[in-house]
Scaffold this active site. Structure first.
Site, PDB file in Angstrom:
ATOM      1  N   GLY A  84       0.822  -1.204   0.000  1.00 30.43           N
ATOM      2  CA  GLY A  84       0.000   0.000   0.000  1.00 30.43           C
ATOM      3  C   GLY A  84       0.852   1.248   0.000  1.00 30.43           C
ATOM      4  O   GLY A  84       2.067   1.190   0.235  1.00 30.43           O
ATOM      5  N   CYS A 115       5.353  -6.042   1.184  1.00 29.63           N
ATOM      6  CA  CYS A 115       5.686  -4.621   1.119  1.00 29.63           C
ATOM      7  C   CYS A 115       5.198  -3.905   2.386  1.00 29.63           C
ATOM      8  O   CYS A 115       5.728  -4.120   3.459  1.00 29.63           O
ATOM      9  CB  CYS A 115       5.120  -4.012  -0.162  1.00 29.63           C
ATOM     10  SG  CYS A 115       5.939  -2.473  -0.661  1.00 29.63           S
ATOM     11  N   TYR A 116       4.169  -3.071   2.303  1.00 27.37           N
ATOM     12  CA  TYR A 116       3.634  -2.405   3.498  1.00 27.37           C
ATOM     13  C   TYR A 116       3.237  -3.443   4.539  1.00 27.37           C
ATOM     14  O   TYR A 116       3.412  -3.234   5.746  1.00 27.37           O
ATOM     15  CB  TYR A 116       2.441  -1.532   3.132  1.00 27.37           C
ATOM     16  CG  TYR A 116       1.760  -0.881   4.318  1.00 27.37           C
ATOM     17  CD1 TYR A 116       2.242   0.319   4.848  1.00 27.37           C
ATOM     18  CD2 TYR A 116       0.646  -1.464   4.909  1.00 27.37           C
ATOM     19  CE1 TYR A 116       1.629   0.917   5.942  1.00 27.37           C
ATOM     20  CE2 TYR A 116       0.027  -0.886   6.007  1.00 27.37           C
ATOM     21  CZ  TYR A 116       0.517   0.305   6.519  1.00 27.37           C
ATOM     22  OH  TYR A 116      -0.090   0.889   7.604  1.00 27.37           O
ATOM     23  N   HIS A 204       7.124  -7.526  -4.466  1.00 22.16           N
ATOM     24  CA  HIS A 204       5.801  -7.999  -4.884  1.00 22.16           C
ATOM     25  C   HIS A 204       5.922  -9.320  -5.667  1.00 22.16           C
ATOM     26  O   HIS A 204       6.229  -9.320  -6.855  1.00 22.16           O
ATOM     27  CB  HIS A 204       5.118  -6.947  -5.759  1.00 22.16           C
ATOM     28  CG  HIS A 204       4.720  -5.725  -5.000  1.00 22.16           C
ATOM     29  ND1 HIS A 204       3.522  -5.616  -4.345  1.00 22.16           N
ATOM     30  CD2 HIS A 204       5.388  -4.561  -4.777  1.00 22.16           C
ATOM     31  CE1 HIS A 204       3.447  -4.438  -3.752  1.00 22.16           C
ATOM     32  NE2 HIS A 204       4.569  -3.777  -3.989  1.00 22.16           N
ATOM     33  N   GLU A 206       3.514 -11.144  -6.593  1.00 22.78           N
ATOM     34  CA  GLU A 206       2.329 -11.345  -7.413  1.00 22.78           C
ATOM     35  C   GLU A 206       2.452 -10.797  -8.828  1.00 22.78           C
ATOM     36  O   GLU A 206       1.660 -11.157  -9.710  1.00 22.78           O
ATOM     37  CB  GLU A 206       1.096 -10.721  -6.728  1.00 22.78           C
ATOM     38  CG  GLU A 206       1.093  -9.198  -6.657  1.00 22.78           C
ATOM     39  CD  GLU A 206       1.804  -8.624  -5.437  1.00 22.78           C
ATOM     40  OE1 GLU A 206       1.553  -7.461  -5.093  1.00 22.78           O
ATOM     41  OE2 GLU A 206       2.634  -9.342  -4.840  1.00 22.78           O
ATOM     42  N   ASP A 263     -19.273 -11.263 -20.511  1.00 22.50           N
ATOM     43  CA  ASP A 263     -19.716 -11.435 -19.126  1.00 22.50           C
ATOM     44  C   ASP A 263     -21.232 -11.594 -19.017  1.00 22.50           C
ATOM     45  O   ASP A 263     -21.725 -12.531 -18.394  1.00 22.50           O
ATOM     46  CB  ASP A 263     -19.253 -10.250 -18.276  1.00 22.50           C
ATOM     47  CG  ASP A 263     -17.796  -9.928 -18.502  1.00 22.50           C
ATOM     48  OD1 ASP A 263     -17.002 -10.874 -18.645  1.00 22.50           O
ATOM     49  OD2 ASP A 263     -17.449  -8.738 -18.570  1.00 22.50           O
ATOM     50  N   LYS A 413     -12.183 -11.954 -15.344  1.00 23.88           N
ATOM     51  CA  LYS A 413     -12.625 -12.204 -16.722  1.00 23.88           C
ATOM     52  C   LYS A 413     -12.256 -13.611 -17.197  1.00 23.88           C
ATOM     53  O   LYS A 413     -13.079 -14.304 -17.792  1.00 23.88           O
ATOM     54  CB  LYS A 413     -12.021 -11.148 -17.653  1.00 23.88           C
ATOM     55  CG  LYS A 413     -12.285 -11.364 -19.132  1.00 23.88           C
ATOM     56  CD  LYS A 413     -13.689 -10.980 -19.536  1.00 23.88           C
ATOM     57  CE  LYS A 413     -13.831  -9.475 -19.577  1.00 23.88           C
ATOM     58  NZ  LYS A 413     -15.158  -9.081 -20.157  1.00 23.88           N
TER      59      LYS A 413
END
Length: 558
Positions: A84, A115-116, A204, A206, A263, A413
């Site tokens: 963050g 991280c944060y 990170h 991810e 969708d 998605k």
């Protein structure tokens, strides 16, 4: 209420459906081990959730300052604290409840701070967080893994490149922790307390830029935390079929807002499987569609998907409402409200035929729609910002008068596309590029109704998309479209001076719509498509190409 502020996972509506919605949400939690991601405002938080699901584990997200009672309500088996923009030194910065770590230790719940989130672990457990080396570390850089690490025990590469984005860093660790990786500059970038199973990463894992980042998360979840990879779209589909059957009941009817996109079409196909003739699909031609989109979509619905669809012509009303409106948020809210007015009128007509109104509205709302539209007032999400109000989320009026059925509200998605394949939706349709519900309304910057803007943009977009298909690039690209810019430029056409429109082209690659990179067209393609546009649309004399990723931009311009 947003999906992120409610224990309702897949559906959201008003009082008549609330009891069944909560039942559905809790049954989902009961059936799957839950990884809870606490969001501290990072642009990558949703990507953490997505990576966890790719590994085959169910994940969900709460605001970073969620109460202990709320955290306990989902019985998490792992908790991940996101990154963050805040500093732990700032008064009022978000943090977990004081008894969080005690609860996790008592219940053997592993914790990973990113991280944060890592800085929060260090500070709250008695360590020290200070200013980073040389003002911080940003971008892709190598780290040095120390021997004896549990977190990296699977990894042969001891110097992987990772994605950094931090100013502060841990300068003194709490008791029981050890450093297991450092940056080249000497900053602490990974820590672990093996006894309490608390881990921290200053980078990170991810993001795609981090080597073996997903492997690190997989090792943490499956090997260290001991979770089972049992999250699959086949099971989600079966759960949704059951929930919809329970929610709607044996005699009630539902309206489906069918836009022609992937969708809403997959949502309609799913709900139609349960309700059959009690589902009434409505396709609204709001005057903001692509070139011949209405004809093409109706043909697809009736001839290929065999869905019961009514087309409603709302062009004149919609364009009249949008006349003179230039603010993007106002556009989205007007368009969202007008959609609901169409559905209300349709429900009133159905009452004459059925003897009662359909009280349910089916939408193809996705998780990214909800995230970008949040946080609404009172949601409790203090550390994330509203990016834009999607017409089907932030654009909905307060007096909706429908209970919503949104089976994909917590899905990405690619997960929806997987469900579409399970339902037998044709592959050519599954691979269709996303098209926003507000259509050209958010691709014309400024007043949509001014001059020939709609006509020009539709023609340019058609030429652009046809060229992409001709060059065999359509399936390589997540989304491509043209944008009408509210400026004119000087040009020369036919040896005469022109002062004509400027259009922008956008094409991006993505896996979930939360992050995206611009597509690197060849000079030959760009030369070809620019020449075709300027020759075939004589009121355009300049074409530009958008080479901005998301972030910092969004995919759509408005």
């Amino acid at each position: 209420m947003s999906a992120n502020d409610s224990t309702t996972v897949f559906t959201n509506g008003d009082a008549p459906a609330s009891k069944k919605q909560k039942t559905g949400a809790s049954s989902l939690h009961d059936d799957h081990q839950c990884v809870l991601v606490l969001d501290y405002g990072s642009q990558y938080t949703q990507l953490i959730c997505r990576r966890i699901r790719e590994i085959g584990v169910f994940s969900m997200m709460f605001p970073g300052d969620a109460s202990m009672e709320r955290i306990k309500s989902v019985n998490p088996k792992v908790v991940i604290l996101s990154g963050g923009p805040n500093s732990v030194h700032v008064e009022g910065s978000p943090r977990v409840p004081e008894d969080f770590f005690g609860y996790c230790q008592q219940n053997s719940i592993p914790v990973l701070g990113i991280c944060y989130g890592m800085q929060l672990i260090v500070q709250m457990l008695g360590g020290v967080v200070g200013s980073g080396v040389a003002g911080g570390e940003y971008g892709r850089m190598p780290i040095l893994i120390q021997p004896g690490s549990r977190l990296y025990s699977f990894q042969d590469n001891t110097q992987p490149n990772v994605w950094m984005s931090h100013g502060d860093e841990a300068t003194q660790l709490p008791e029981g922790f050890k450093v297991v990786a450092k940056s080249e500059q000497g900053a602490v970038v990974a820590i672990e307390d093996q006894a309490r199973r608390i881990f921290g990463l200053q980078y990170h894992p991810e993001v795609a830029h981090t080597e073996q980042g997903t492997d690190t998360l997989r090792h943490f979840l499956l090997d260290i935390a001991g979770l089972t990879a049992d999250w699959s779209m086949a099971e989600v589909l079966e759960t949704q079929l059951k929930l919809i059957k329970e929610q709607v009941g044996p005699t009630q009817h539902a309206i489906c807002a069918l836009s022609g996109g992937v969708d809403s079409t997959v949502a309609a196909t799913l709900v139609h499987k349960v309700l059959g003739e009690r589902l009434h699909c409505v396709f609204v031609d709001h005057g903001l569609l692509r070139y011949k989109e209405g004809e093409r979509v109706m043909e697809m619905f009736t001839q290929h998907l065999h869905l019961p669809v009514t087309k409603v012509d709302h062009k004149d009303v919609m364009l009249a409402k949008l006349k003179g409106v230039t603010d993007p948020e106002r556009k989205r809210k007007i368009i969202g409200a007008e959609f609901i007015e169409v559905f209300k009128a349709f429900a009133n007509n159905m009452e004459k035929e059925l003897g009662h109104k359909p009280t349910f509205l089916v939408q193809g709302t996705l998780y990214p729609d909800v995230i970008e539209s949040c946080p609404p007032p009172g949601s409790g999400q203090k550390h994330s910002h509203t990016i834009k109000s999607h017409h089907n989320v932030g654009g909905l009026p307060k007096d909706l008068q429908f209970s919503l059925i949104e089976p994909f509200r917590e899905l990405f998605k690619d997960e929806v596309r997987a469900i579409g394949r399970l339902l037998g939706v044709p592959e050519t349709f599954i691979k269709r590029h996303p098209f926003p519900g507000p259509g050209m309304g958010v691709r014309i910057l400024g007043d949509v109704t001014e001059g020939d803007r709609l006509e020009v943009l539709c023609m340019v977009d058609e030429i652009y998309i046809n060229a992409i298909k001709e060059f065999g690039l359509y399936d390589e690209i997540w989304q491509a479209f043209a944008v009408f810019l509210p400026i004119k430029s000087v040009g020369v056409q036919g040896d005469q001076r022109t002062h004509s429109h400027v259009v922008g082209l956008r094409a991006v690659c993505s896996s979930d719509g939360m992050t995206a990179d611009w597509y690197p067209f060849t000079p030959e393609f760009l030369r070809t498509v620019s020449a075709r546009i300027c020759n075939q649309v004589r009121s355009v004399n300049r074409v530009v190409y958008d080479i901005t990723s998301k972030p910092p931009s969004t995919i759509e311009w408005e």
